[in-house]
Design a protein around this motif. Structure first.
Motif, mmCIF file in Angstrom:
data_model
loop_
_atom_site.group_PDB
_atom_site.id
_atom_site.type_symbol
_atom_site.label_atom_id
_atom_site.label_comp_id
_atom_site.label_asym_id
_atom_site.label_seq_id
_atom_site.Cartn_x
_atom_site.Cartn_y
_atom_site.Cartn_z
ATOM 1 N N GLY A 74 10.214 82.072 0.333
ATOM 2 C CA GLY A 74 10.267 80.889 1.185
ATOM 3 C C GLY A 74 9.331 80.918 2.377
ATOM 4 O O GLY A 74 9.419 80.068 3.256
ATOM 5 N N VAL A 75 8.408 81.881 2.410
ATOM 6 C CA VAL A 75 7.435 81.974 3.504
ATOM 7 C C VAL A 75 6.032 81.918 2.907
ATOM 8 O O VAL A 75 5.692 82.701 2.020
ATOM 9 C CB VAL A 75 7.611 83.269 4.324
ATOM 10 C CG1 VAL A 75 6.577 83.339 5.438
ATOM 11 C CG2 VAL A 75 9.014 83.354 4.903
ATOM 12 N N LEU A 76 5.237 80.981 3.393
ATOM 13 C CA LEU A 76 3.849 80.843 2.957
ATOM 14 C C LEU A 76 2.962 81.621 3.918
ATOM 15 O O LEU A 76 2.996 81.402 5.122
ATOM 16 C CB LEU A 76 3.440 79.369 2.953
ATOM 17 C CG LEU A 76 1.995 79.078 2.575
ATOM 18 C CD1 LEU A 76 1.746 79.411 1.108
ATOM 19 C CD2 LEU A 76 1.655 77.624 2.864
ATOM 20 N N HIS A 77 2.170 82.542 3.378
ATOM 21 C CA HIS A 77 1.224 83.331 4.169
ATOM 22 C C HIS A 77 -0.171 82.833 3.851
ATOM 23 O O HIS A 77 -0.591 82.859 2.685
ATOM 24 C CB HIS A 77 1.318 84.818 3.821
ATOM 25 C CG HIS A 77 2.657 85.408 4.099
ATOM 26 N ND1 HIS A 77 2.956 86.027 5.286
ATOM 27 C CD2 HIS A 77 3.794 85.452 3.353
ATOM 28 C CE1 HIS A 77 4.210 86.450 5.257
ATOM 29 N NE2 HIS A 77 4.743 86.101 4.100
ATOM 30 N N VAL A 78 -0.898 82.375 4.868
ATOM 31 C CA VAL A 78 -2.262 81.885 4.697
ATOM 32 C C VAL A 78 -3.203 82.836 5.428
ATOM 33 O O VAL A 78 -3.010 83.118 6.611
ATOM 34 C CB VAL A 78 -2.423 80.446 5.249
ATOM 35 C CG1 VAL A 78 -3.856 79.965 5.077
ATOM 36 C CG2 VAL A 78 -1.449 79.500 4.567
ATOM 37 N N VAL A 79 -4.215 83.323 4.699
ATOM 38 C CA VAL A 79 -5.203 84.233 5.269
ATOM 39 C C VAL A 79 -6.544 83.506 5.293
ATOM 40 O O VAL A 79 -7.020 83.035 4.261
ATOM 41 C CB VAL A 79 -5.309 85.536 4.451
ATOM 42 C CG1 VAL A 79 -6.398 86.432 5.018
ATOM 43 C CG2 VAL A 79 -3.974 86.255 4.437
ATOM 44 N N ILE A 80 -7.120 83.417 6.496
ATOM 45 C CA ILE A 80 -8.399 82.730 6.687
ATOM 46 C C ILE A 80 -9.413 83.770 7.153
ATOM 47 O O ILE A 80 -9.398 84.177 8.318
ATOM 48 C CB ILE A 80 -8.275 81.606 7.728
ATOM 49 C CG1 ILE A 80 -7.129 80.650 7.331
ATOM 50 C CG2 ILE A 80 -9.591 80.865 7.883
ATOM 51 C CD1 ILE A 80 -6.722 79.698 8.430
ATOM 52 N N PRO A 81 -10.292 84.227 6.244
ATOM 53 C CA PRO A 81 -11.300 85.210 6.649
ATOM 54 C C PRO A 81 -12.298 84.607 7.639
ATOM 55 O O PRO A 81 -12.554 83.397 7.630
ATOM 56 C CB PRO A 81 -12.010 85.568 5.337
ATOM 57 C CG PRO A 81 -11.091 85.112 4.256
ATOM 58 C CD PRO A 81 -10.343 83.937 4.820
ATOM 59 N N LYS A 82 -12.847 85.479 8.488
ATOM 60 C CA LYS A 82 -13.854 85.050 9.457
ATOM 61 C C LYS A 82 -15.247 85.335 8.909
ATOM 62 O O LYS A 82 -15.472 86.339 8.248
ATOM 63 C CB LYS A 82 -13.693 85.806 10.776
ATOM 64 C CG LYS A 82 -12.449 85.464 11.544
ATOM 65 C CD LYS A 82 -12.439 86.259 12.839
ATOM 66 C CE LYS A 82 -11.239 85.979 13.688
ATOM 67 N NZ LYS A 82 -11.278 86.744 14.946
ATOM 68 N N ASP A 83 -16.172 84.454 9.213
ATOM 69 C CA ASP A 83 -17.580 84.643 8.869
ATOM 70 C C ASP A 83 -18.250 85.317 10.056
ATOM 71 O O ASP A 83 -18.432 84.691 11.109
ATOM 72 C CB ASP A 83 -18.231 83.298 8.563
ATOM 73 C CG ASP A 83 -19.653 83.431 8.063
ATOM 74 O OD1 ASP A 83 -20.244 84.522 8.192
ATOM 75 O OD2 ASP A 83 -20.169 82.431 7.541
ATOM 76 N N LYS B 100 -14.181 81.194 6.901
ATOM 77 C CA LYS B 100 -14.805 81.189 5.578
ATOM 78 C C LYS B 100 -13.925 80.347 4.659
ATOM 79 O O LYS B 100 -13.013 80.849 4.019
ATOM 80 C CB LYS B 100 -14.919 82.607 5.026
ATOM 81 C CG LYS B 100 -16.000 83.441 5.631
ATOM 82 C CD LYS B 100 -16.081 84.761 4.867
ATOM 83 C CE LYS B 100 -17.185 85.628 5.390
ATOM 84 N NZ LYS B 100 -17.240 86.909 4.652
ATOM 85 N N VAL B 101 -14.220 79.071 4.603
ATOM 86 C CA VAL B 101 -13.384 78.120 3.872
ATOM 87 C C VAL B 101 -13.252 78.506 2.406
ATOM 88 O O VAL B 101 -12.164 78.439 1.829
ATOM 89 C CB VAL B 101 -13.955 76.691 4.010
ATOM 90 C CG1 VAL B 101 -13.212 75.713 3.131
ATOM 91 C CG2 VAL B 101 -13.907 76.249 5.462
ATOM 92 N N GLU B 102 -14.341 78.933 1.789
ATOM 93 C CA GLU B 102 -14.322 79.245 0.357
ATOM 94 C C GLU B 102 -13.505 80.491 0.020
ATOM 95 O O GLU B 102 -13.205 80.748 -1.137
ATOM 96 C CB GLU B 102 -15.747 79.393 -0.183
ATOM 97 C CG GLU B 102 -16.549 80.539 0.414
ATOM 98 C CD GLU B 102 -17.125 80.271 1.805
ATOM 99 O OE1 GLU B 102 -17.611 81.241 2.420
ATOM 100 O OE2 GLU B 102 -17.081 79.114 2.274
ATOM 101 N N GLU B 103 -13.086 81.269 1.042
ATOM 102 C CA GLU B 103 -12.330 82.499 0.790
ATOM 103 C C GLU B 103 -10.889 82.454 1.322
ATOM 104 O O GLU B 103 -10.210 83.477 1.363
ATOM 105 C CB GLU B 103 -13.068 83.694 1.402
ATOM 106 C CG GLU B 103 -14.396 83.970 0.732
ATOM 107 C CD GLU B 103 -15.113 85.174 1.313
ATOM 108 O OE1 GLU B 103 -14.453 86.063 1.890
ATOM 109 O OE2 GLU B 103 -16.349 85.212 1.203
#
Length: 118
Positions: free
Chosen positions: A96-105, A85-88
């Motif tokens: 110093g740590v980047l956390h990226v959360v990519i929800p699933k559709d 879900k790109v928009e979310e």
């Protein structure tokens, strides 16, 4: 999942990538960078993460003049899966740590069909 990781070597992803039913979570170690130093964009199904930090200092002690400069640059990209879900997509920088959360559709779940071998 392989397409999501194709730009990152397995040794770089140890303990950095997690997949759950509802989301993917990836962490990137970016020491010395703050959230203001990082830019994240999505273009044509690719997630781009770039970071840059410059720091310069000058000073003088008695009859001596000194200067110091540091520079750090981070650049990576990865292909998103079709169920992302790109928009979310959300990101947070902490210590110093980047956390990226990519929800699933959930509507774009993979359809798996077994093919009979005759």
């Amino acid at each position: 999942m392989n397409r999501l990781l194709e730009n990152l070597a397995p040794s770089r992803l140890i303990r950095r990538f997690k997949e759950k039913d509802e989301r993917y979570t990836i962490k990137f170690h970016m020491p010395g960078l703050s959230k203001d130093d990082v830019k994240i964009t999505v273009e044509d199904g690719m997630l781009f993460i770039r970071g840059e930090h410059k720091d310069e200092e000058e000073g003088s002690d008695d009859d001596e003049f000194w200067s110091a400069a540091t520079y750090g640059y981070y650049n990576t990209s990865l292909m998103l899966l079709e169920d992302a879900k790109v928009e979310e997509i959300k990101a947070e920088m902490k210590d110093g740590v980047l956390h990226v959360v990519i929800p699933k559709d959930e509507t774009k779940k993979k359809q798996i069909k077994e093919v009979h071998v005759g």
